[in-house]
Design a protein around this motif. Structure first.
Motif, PDB file in Angstrom:
ATOM      1  N   PHE A  23     -19.194  87.814  83.094  1.00 38.73           N
ATOM      2  CA  PHE A  23     -18.284  87.280  84.096  1.00 38.73           C
ATOM      3  C   PHE A  23     -18.909  87.462  85.459  1.00 38.73           C
ATOM      4  N   ALA A  24     -18.601  86.556  86.374  1.00 40.41           N
ATOM      5  CA  ALA A  24     -19.186  86.600  87.712  1.00 40.41           C
ATOM      6  C   ALA A  24     -18.436  87.553  88.635  1.00 40.41           C
ATOM      7  N   GLU A  25     -17.146  87.744  88.394  1.00 46.04           N
ATOM      8  CA  GLU A  25     -16.344  88.571  89.301  1.00 46.04           C
ATOM      9  C   GLU A  25     -15.237  89.266  88.525  1.00 46.04           C
ATOM     10  N   VAL A  26     -14.959  90.489  88.893  1.00 46.49           N
ATOM     11  CA  VAL A  26     -13.875  91.263  88.289  1.00 46.49           C
ATOM     12  C   VAL A  26     -13.096  91.925  89.411  1.00 46.49           C
ATOM     13  N   THR A  27     -11.774  91.759  89.400  1.00 47.37           N
ATOM     14  CA  THR A  27     -10.930  92.422  90.390  1.00 47.37           C
ATOM     15  C   THR A  27      -9.826  93.198  89.670  1.00 47.37           C
ATOM     16  N   GLY A  28      -9.308  94.202  90.338  1.00 54.81           N
ATOM     17  CA  GLY A  28      -8.210  94.983  89.790  1.00 54.81           C
ATOM     18  C   GLY A  28      -8.630  96.211  89.021  1.00 54.81           C
ATOM     19  N   LEU A  29      -9.899  96.582  89.072  1.00 55.61           N
ATOM     20  CA  LEU A  29     -10.347  97.791  88.387  1.00 55.61           C
ATOM     21  C   LEU A  29      -9.863  98.996  89.185  1.00 55.61           C
ATOM     22  N   THR A  30      -8.643  99.389  88.909  1.00 52.12           N
ATOM     23  CA  THR A  30      -7.981 100.440  89.663  1.00 52.12           C
ATOM     24  C   THR A  30      -7.548 101.550  88.720  1.00 52.12           C
ATOM     25  N   PHE A  31      -7.832 102.756  89.100  1.00 56.04           N
ATOM     26  CA  PHE A  31      -7.353 103.923  88.363  1.00 56.04           C
ATOM     27  C   PHE A  31      -6.251 104.540  89.212  1.00 56.04           C
ATOM     28  N   GLU A  32      -5.031 104.460  88.751  1.00 52.54           N
ATOM     29  CA  GLU A  32      -3.896 104.948  89.535  1.00 52.54           C
ATOM     30  C   GLU A  32      -2.939 105.706  88.624  1.00 52.54           C
ATOM     31  N   GLN A  51       6.433 117.770  90.867  1.00 46.20           N
ATOM     32  CA  GLN A  51       5.739 116.487  90.856  1.00 46.20           C
ATOM     33  C   GLN A  51       4.856 116.434  89.612  1.00 46.20           C
ATOM     34  N   THR A  52       4.965 115.380  88.855  1.00 45.94           N
ATOM     35  CA  THR A  52       4.073 115.173  87.717  1.00 45.94           C
ATOM     36  C   THR A  52       3.396 113.814  87.881  1.00 45.94           C
ATOM     37  N   TYR A  53       2.238 113.673  87.269  1.00 44.10           N
ATOM     38  CA  TYR A  53       1.465 112.442  87.381  1.00 44.10           C
ATOM     39  C   TYR A  53       1.035 111.996  85.987  1.00 44.10           C
ATOM     40  N   ARG A  54       1.344 110.765  85.655  1.00 46.01           N
ATOM     41  CA  ARG A  54       0.945 110.190  84.373  1.00 46.01           C
ATOM     42  C   ARG A  54      -0.051 109.069  84.638  1.00 46.01           C
ATOM     43  N   SER A  55      -0.973 108.869  83.742  1.00 44.46           N
ATOM     44  CA  SER A  55      -1.970 107.814  83.923  1.00 44.46           C
ATOM     45  C   SER A  55      -1.667 106.600  83.050  1.00 44.46           C
ATOM     46  N   THR A  56      -0.392 106.315  82.827  1.00 43.12           N
ATOM     47  CA  THR A  56      -0.014 105.207  81.958  1.00 43.12           C
ATOM     48  C   THR A  56       0.324 103.932  82.724  1.00 43.12           C
ATOM     49  N   LYS A  57       0.112 103.918  84.010  1.00 40.42           N
ATOM     50  CA  LYS A  57       0.458 102.754  84.802  1.00 40.42           C
ATOM     51  C   LYS A  57      -0.429 101.569  84.430  1.00 40.42           C
ATOM     52  N   HIS A  58       0.185 100.419  84.202  1.00 40.56           N
ATOM     53  CA  HIS A  58      -0.557  99.203  83.858  1.00 40.56           C
ATOM     54  C   HIS A  58      -1.069  98.529  85.120  1.00 40.56           C
ATOM     55  N   GLN A  59      -2.289  98.024  85.058  1.00 43.27           N
ATOM     56  CA  GLN A  59      -2.918  97.317  86.164  1.00 43.27           C
ATOM     57  C   GLN A  59      -3.224  95.894  85.722  1.00 43.27           C
ATOM     58  N   ARG A  60      -3.142  94.965  86.663  1.00 37.76           N
ATOM     59  CA  ARG A  60      -3.530  93.586  86.373  1.00 37.76           C
ATOM     60  C   ARG A  60      -5.014  93.443  86.709  1.00 37.76           C
ATOM     61  N   LEU A  61      -5.802  93.153  85.699  1.00 38.90           N
ATOM     62  CA  LEU A  61      -7.244  93.004  85.822  1.00 38.90           C
ATOM     63  C   LEU A  61      -7.571  91.516  85.725  1.00 38.90           C
ATOM     64  N   THR A  62      -8.389  91.006  86.653  1.00 37.50           N
ATOM     65  CA  THR A  62      -8.754  89.590  86.648  1.00 37.50           C
ATOM     66  C   THR A  62     -10.262  89.456  86.496  1.00 37.50           C
ATOM     67  N   LEU A  63     -10.677  88.735  85.468  1.00 38.08           N
ATOM     68  CA  LEU A  63     -12.082  88.439  85.229  1.00 38.08           C
ATOM     69  C   LEU A  63     -12.284  86.965  85.557  1.00 38.08           C
ATOM     70  N   LYS A  64     -13.296  86.656  86.372  1.00 38.35           N
ATOM     71  CA  LYS A  64     -13.482  85.287  86.838  1.00 38.35           C
ATOM     72  C   LYS A  64     -14.829  84.719  86.412  1.00 38.35           C
ATOM     73  N   ARG A  65     -14.822  83.447  86.126  1.00 44.56           N
ATOM     74  CA  ARG A  65     -16.005  82.639  85.821  1.00 44.56           C
ATOM     75  C   ARG A  65     -16.839  83.219  84.680  1.00 44.56           C
ATOM     76  N   GLY A  66     -16.307  83.088  83.475  1.00 42.49           N
ATOM     77  CA  GLY A  66     -17.013  83.533  82.285  1.00 42.49           C
ATOM     78  C   GLY A  66     -17.177  82.381  81.299  1.00 42.49           C
ATOM     79  N   VAL A  67     -18.160  82.499  80.407  1.00 45.89           N
ATOM     80  CA  VAL A  67     -18.414  81.481  79.391  1.00 45.89           C
ATOM     81  C   VAL A  67     -18.684  82.197  78.073  1.00 45.89           C
ATOM     82  N   PHE A  68     -18.034  81.721  77.001  1.00 48.96           N
ATOM     83  CA  PHE A  68     -18.282  82.299  75.687  1.00 48.96           C
ATOM     84  C   PHE A  68     -18.150  81.222  74.629  1.00 48.96           C
TER      85      PHE A  68
END
Length: 142
Positions: A23-32, A51-68
């Protein structure tokens, strides 16, 4: 000392079940981490809230311009009516194709696929954007 190979401006490789797609571009690679606040009865020792912190939050990841290829696992996963969550690796690769950083996604589910202009002279499937809901993201150096 030899310098490292240069990074490509469009060098991302997504790997699903052993099959890789560039892929040419990837956005949304976030660890939160999601924050939760609890009030409890032990305020004399612990304070009024915890205060507690969980790492189960879903992120929207966008992959752009790929060919398969049309008969690929990616194509089957994207077009199935009941696409299940699968592990997905997204790697930043250098000019030699060697991964520099790898984002490992424990659960990825395709939610939107946008195609580009169609070309009858090709048997490959081109993707303008692929949106994936991702959780359990970790970052590793190979």
């Amino acid at each position: 000392m030899a310098s490292a190979p240069p990074l490509l401006a469009n060098g991302f490789r997504a790997t699903l079940a052993g099959e890789s797609v560039a892929f040419a571009e990837v956005t949304g690679l976030t660890f939160e981490r999601e924050q939760s606040t609890y009030k409890h009865g032990l305020s004399e020792w612990e304070g009024e809230t915890l205060q507690t912190y969980r790492s189960t939050k879903h992120q929207r990841l966008t992959l752009k311009r790929g060919v398969f290829a049309q008969d690929s696992r990616f194509f089957t996963w994207l077009t199935s009516d009941d696409a299940e969550a699968r592990p997905l690796d997204v790697a930043l690769v250098d000019a030699t194709g060697t991964p520099v950083l790898v984002w490992r996604i424990r659960r990825a589910i395709p939610v939107k696929l946008t195609g580009p202009s169609l070309n009858a002279s090709s048997s490959e499937v081109a993707v303008q954007t692929l949106d994936v809901m991702a959780s359990g993201i970790t970052v590793e150096r190979p």
